[in-house]
Design a protein around this motif. Structure first.
Motif, mmCIF file in Angstrom:
data_model
loop_
_atom_site.group_PDB
_atom_site.id
_atom_site.type_symbol
_atom_site.label_atom_id
_atom_site.label_comp_id
_atom_site.label_asym_id
_atom_site.label_seq_id
_atom_site.Cartn_x
_atom_site.Cartn_y
_atom_site.Cartn_z
ATOM 1 N N PRO A 209 -15.861 0.148 -9.577
ATOM 2 C CA PRO A 209 -16.279 -0.987 -10.580
ATOM 3 C C PRO A 209 -14.820 -2.244 -10.418
ATOM 4 N N GLU A 210 -15.095 -3.576 -10.258
ATOM 5 C CA GLU A 210 -14.477 -4.161 -10.565
ATOM 6 C C GLU A 210 -13.211 -4.068 -11.158
ATOM 7 N N GLU A 211 -13.150 -3.813 -13.024
ATOM 8 C CA GLU A 211 -13.101 -3.593 -13.959
ATOM 9 C C GLU A 211 -11.844 -2.284 -13.635
ATOM 10 N N ASP A 212 -12.581 -1.719 -12.764
ATOM 11 C CA ASP A 212 -11.714 -0.099 -12.749
ATOM 12 C C ASP A 212 -9.962 -0.534 -11.494
ATOM 13 N N TYR A 213 -10.560 -1.519 -10.893
ATOM 14 C CA TYR A 213 -9.597 -1.995 -9.853
ATOM 15 C C TYR A 213 -7.930 -1.646 -10.304
ATOM 16 N N SER A 214 -7.196 -1.538 -11.100
ATOM 17 C CA SER A 214 -5.993 -1.700 -11.367
ATOM 18 C C SER A 214 -6.216 0.074 -11.831
ATOM 19 N N LYS A 215 -6.720 0.464 -11.825
ATOM 20 C CA LYS A 215 -6.983 2.763 -11.724
ATOM 21 C C LYS A 215 -6.673 2.908 -10.157
ATOM 22 N N THR A 216 -6.876 1.688 -9.249
ATOM 23 C CA THR A 216 -6.283 2.085 -7.985
ATOM 24 C C THR A 216 -4.641 1.750 -6.962
ATOM 25 N N THR A 217 -4.125 1.594 -8.113
ATOM 26 C CA THR A 217 -3.388 0.657 -6.988
ATOM 27 C C THR A 217 -2.011 1.875 -6.634
ATOM 28 N N THR A 218 -1.951 3.212 -7.516
ATOM 29 C CA THR A 218 -0.909 3.807 -6.854
ATOM 30 C C THR A 218 -1.904 5.104 -5.956
ATOM 31 N N LEU A 219 -0.669 5.385 -4.962
ATOM 32 C CA LEU A 219 -1.478 7.203 -4.562
ATOM 33 C C LEU A 219 -2.313 8.103 -5.673
ATOM 34 N N GLY A 220 -1.533 8.298 -6.462
ATOM 35 C CA GLY A 220 -1.505 9.519 -7.700
ATOM 36 C C GLY A 220 -2.400 8.886 -8.507
ATOM 37 N N SER A 221 -2.705 7.628 -8.940
ATOM 38 C CA SER A 221 -3.273 6.871 -10.003
ATOM 39 C C SER A 221 -4.789 7.063 -9.240
ATOM 40 N N LEU A 222 -5.350 6.617 -8.227
ATOM 41 C CA LEU A 222 -6.295 6.178 -6.510
ATOM 42 C C LEU A 222 -6.863 7.718 -6.908
ATOM 43 N N ASP B 39 3.243 4.035 7.906
ATOM 44 C CA ASP B 39 3.018 6.263 7.729
ATOM 45 C C ASP B 39 2.863 6.476 6.331
ATOM 46 N N PRO B 40 0.848 6.497 5.924
ATOM 47 C CA PRO B 40 0.519 6.563 4.234
ATOM 48 C C PRO B 40 0.887 7.781 3.527
ATOM 49 N N HIS B 41 1.475 8.908 4.694
ATOM 50 C CA HIS B 41 2.191 10.157 4.050
ATOM 51 C C HIS B 41 3.125 10.541 3.336
ATOM 52 N N SER B 42 4.210 8.891 3.635
ATOM 53 C CA SER B 42 5.490 8.771 3.358
ATOM 54 C C SER B 42 5.309 8.247 1.942
ATOM 55 N N LEU B 43 3.742 7.747 1.080
ATOM 56 C CA LEU B 43 3.922 6.807 0.038
ATOM 57 C C LEU B 43 4.665 8.093 -1.341
ATOM 58 N N ARG B 44 4.894 8.156 -2.459
ATOM 59 C CA ARG B 44 5.286 8.110 -3.054
ATOM 60 C C ARG B 44 3.977 8.501 -3.825
ATOM 61 N N PRO B 45 4.246 9.212 -5.364
ATOM 62 C CA PRO B 45 3.019 9.137 -6.080
ATOM 63 C C PRO B 45 2.030 8.165 -6.916
ATOM 64 N N ASP B 46 4.269 7.374 -7.165
ATOM 65 C CA ASP B 46 3.939 6.577 -8.215
ATOM 66 C C ASP B 46 4.118 4.855 -7.795
ATOM 67 N N GLU B 47 3.892 4.927 -6.809
ATOM 68 C CA GLU B 47 4.350 3.270 -5.169
ATOM 69 C C GLU B 47 3.458 3.179 -5.400
ATOM 70 N N ASN B 48 3.427 1.551 -6.055
ATOM 71 C CA ASN B 48 2.446 0.572 -5.787
ATOM 72 C C ASN B 48 1.884 0.540 -4.285
ATOM 73 N N ILE B 49 0.314 0.831 -3.588
ATOM 74 C CA ILE B 49 0.352 1.065 -2.743
ATOM 75 C C ILE B 49 0.079 -0.014 -1.408
ATOM 76 N N ARG B 50 -0.255 -0.783 -1.970
ATOM 77 C CA ARG B 50 -0.536 -2.747 -1.316
ATOM 78 C C ARG B 50 0.779 -2.827 -1.147
ATOM 79 N N GLU B 51 1.539 -2.825 -2.154
ATOM 80 C CA GLU B 51 3.281 -3.639 -2.183
ATOM 81 C C GLU B 51 4.162 -3.064 -0.703
ATOM 82 N N ALA B 52 3.590 -1.621 -1.278
ATOM 83 C CA ALA B 52 4.670 -0.153 0.021
ATOM 84 C C ALA B 52 4.129 -0.670 1.502
#
Lengths: 81, 405
Positions: free
Chosen positions: A59-72, A22-35
């Motif tokens: 771009p690939e160098e921005d992948y690190s900015k896409t790890t949590t729901l909030g940052s993505l 249930d992606p809706h249960s993700l917290r904004p600061d939670e790591n999406i891939r891990e959760a």
């Protein structure tokens, strides 16, 4: 593009990637891939699908900015301007 | 005439249910054609044909469940006239699948000493390892079952029948079952299939293990550079370099690319079995064929097509039986090292941990660099540590020169 539209697209595509979660249960600061237990291959496919749906290149160098729901969401909102 | 037989798609497969014929009697068949869809523990599998000819007649109907090796259809090979049937099986293209089937049919008394020990505990009961595992898991009393396998051995179907009877349900359906779709195949059956293959591996294969830490700075820098110039849908993952580097390293260590069938049989084709985890648990290991002849881009294209199909349990028969060596890769953010269990009848598995930053000595200086810990599990009946060590060194060299991959 509104923040709501971006987030609903994220939820829709995450549900497709990890149907039993249930992606809706993700917290904004939670790591999406891990959760949601998403591997490298599915993570790339998720970003490809986001790119296709929203027309935003990630771009690939921005992948690190896409790890949590909030940052993505922040990142995509900024890139869509 | 030849008979087209129910193929074996792994050490664990005992039978398959014909879901749908894809060719009609009278149809011309060319190698690679899909002749039927068969439901197995590993999903709904498209069964390919490897000989040209004409489909003469069906020998079983849709919905029939038949053991591995049973005739499914009669074929007239190209150029032959209508004559008496031979028993020559068509589905012999895959050498790798043969020993799997042969060994899986062994009863405990014919197998290894560790199995003999188990059979002593339950005297005079002949039972396949898979059937025993299911029976033990479900608390089925083996002495109450009459075996229908070779020599009266208890096979999986017998145990399942006993389970149905135990649950108080009518055990009326014998061989004819309603075909179900891949979606209804329980993940439990894939778990059982993995359990059977891995148990057999640990029982029969004397594994040896080697490990090498490989500096990934050159490969990751190359990958970043390549990906920067590509749109997101064409980018490569590090695992593509692993697959290509392994395939190339086998040129100098061909003895690791083979199968064990009363001796080592080195295979000419390099078909990398790639471990794909299923979200609900269990895994499938389809083959990336001729990986040594493919470019990194071509390997990525195969993965893009293969992984979603594997996760949807829609693979082809040859993809599950063609592998000559296996790679397991944990991807990012996982464990640092993985030591694999060889998938029989193969003789080696290569394990890649996550790429992590570590302190390494580089040109006499301490530096922080991305590294990957690579393990090789080899079958000691087939090869020795020296072969394995040579292979890991070649793999290292390949990953230091990503341009040449």
């Amino acid at each position: 593009m509104t923040r709501e539209h971006i987030q609903s697209t994220i939820f829709e595509l995450l549900k497709k990637t990890a149907p039993e979660t249930d992606p809706h249960s993700l917290r904004p600061d939670e790591n999406i891939r891990e959760a949601l237990n998403i591997d490298s291959f599915d993570a790339l496919q998720f970003l490809v699908a986001l790119n296709e749906k929203l027309g935003i290149d990630i771009p690939e160098e921005d992948y690190s900015k896409t790890t949590t729901l909030g940052s993505l969401t922040d990142y995509l909102e900024q890139r869509s301007r | 005439m030849t008979d087209f037989l129910m193929p074996s798609l792994g050490a664990d497969m005992e039978a398959g249910t014909l879901v749908q014929w894809k060719k009609k009697p009278g149809d011309q068949l060319t190698p690679g054609d899909i002749i039927a869809e068969v439901e197995t523990q590993k999903g709904l599998i498209e069964i390919e044909i490897f000989e040209a000819g004409i489909l003469e007649s069906y020998l079983i109907e849709e919905g029939d469940k038949v053991p591995v090796g049973s005739p499914m259809a009669r074929l007239r090979p190209e150029g032959s006239s209508k004559k008496t049937p031979e028993t020559h099986p068509i589905q012999e293209k895959s050498q790798a699948s043969k020993p799997l089937a042969a060994i899986s049919e062994k009863t405990p008394s014919e197998s290894s000493s560790s199995q003999k020990k188990t059979s002593e505990e339950i005297p005079r009961i002949k039972i396949s390892p898979l059937a025993r595992s299911i029976a033990e898991k479900n608390g089925i009393d083996l002495s109450s079952i009459t075996g229908s396998g070779e020599g009266g051995a208890i096979i999986k179907a017998d145990v399942e029948k006993a389970m149905v009877a135990k649950a108080g349900e009518p055990a009326g359906k014998e061989t004819r079952e309603a075909p179900s779709t891949a979606k209804t195949i329980p993940q439990e059956s894939i778990r059982t299939a993995v359990a059977a293959a891995m148990s057999r591996s640990n029982r029969e294969i004397p594994h040896y293990y080697l490990e090498k830490r490989i500096d990934m700075l050159a490969a990751m820098t190359w990958l970043q550079e390549v990906n920067r110039q590509r749109k997101i849908s064409e980018r490569l993952l590090p695992v593509v370099l692993f697959i290509k580097a392994v395939a190339k390293a086998l040129e100098s260590s061909p003895e690791l690319n083979g199968i064990w069938d009363n001796g080592l049989q080195i295979q000419n084709q390099v078909n990398i079995g790639f471990v794909i985890s299923l979200r609900a648990g269990g895994l499938l290991v389809p083959a990336i064929r001729d990986a040594d002849l493919k470019s990194p881009e071509e390997i990525m294209a195969v993965l893009n097509e293969l992984i979603p199909r594997a996760r949807a349990l829609k693979l082809r028969s040859s993809e599950l039986s063609d592998s000559t060596i296996t790679i397991t890769s944990l991807g990012e953010n996982g464990a640092d090292k993985v030591f694999g269990v060889i998938y029989p009848p193969q003789v080696a598995i290569v394990g890649f941990g996550s790429i992590i930053n570590e302190a390494v000595v580089h040109e006499g200086m301490l530096a922080i660099r991305p590294v990957v810990h690579v393990s090789l599990a080899g079958d000691h009946r087939a090869t020795d540590g020296l072969s394995g060590s040579r292979f890991l060194e070649a793999l290292n060299n390949n990953l230091q020169n990503p341009n040449a991959l």
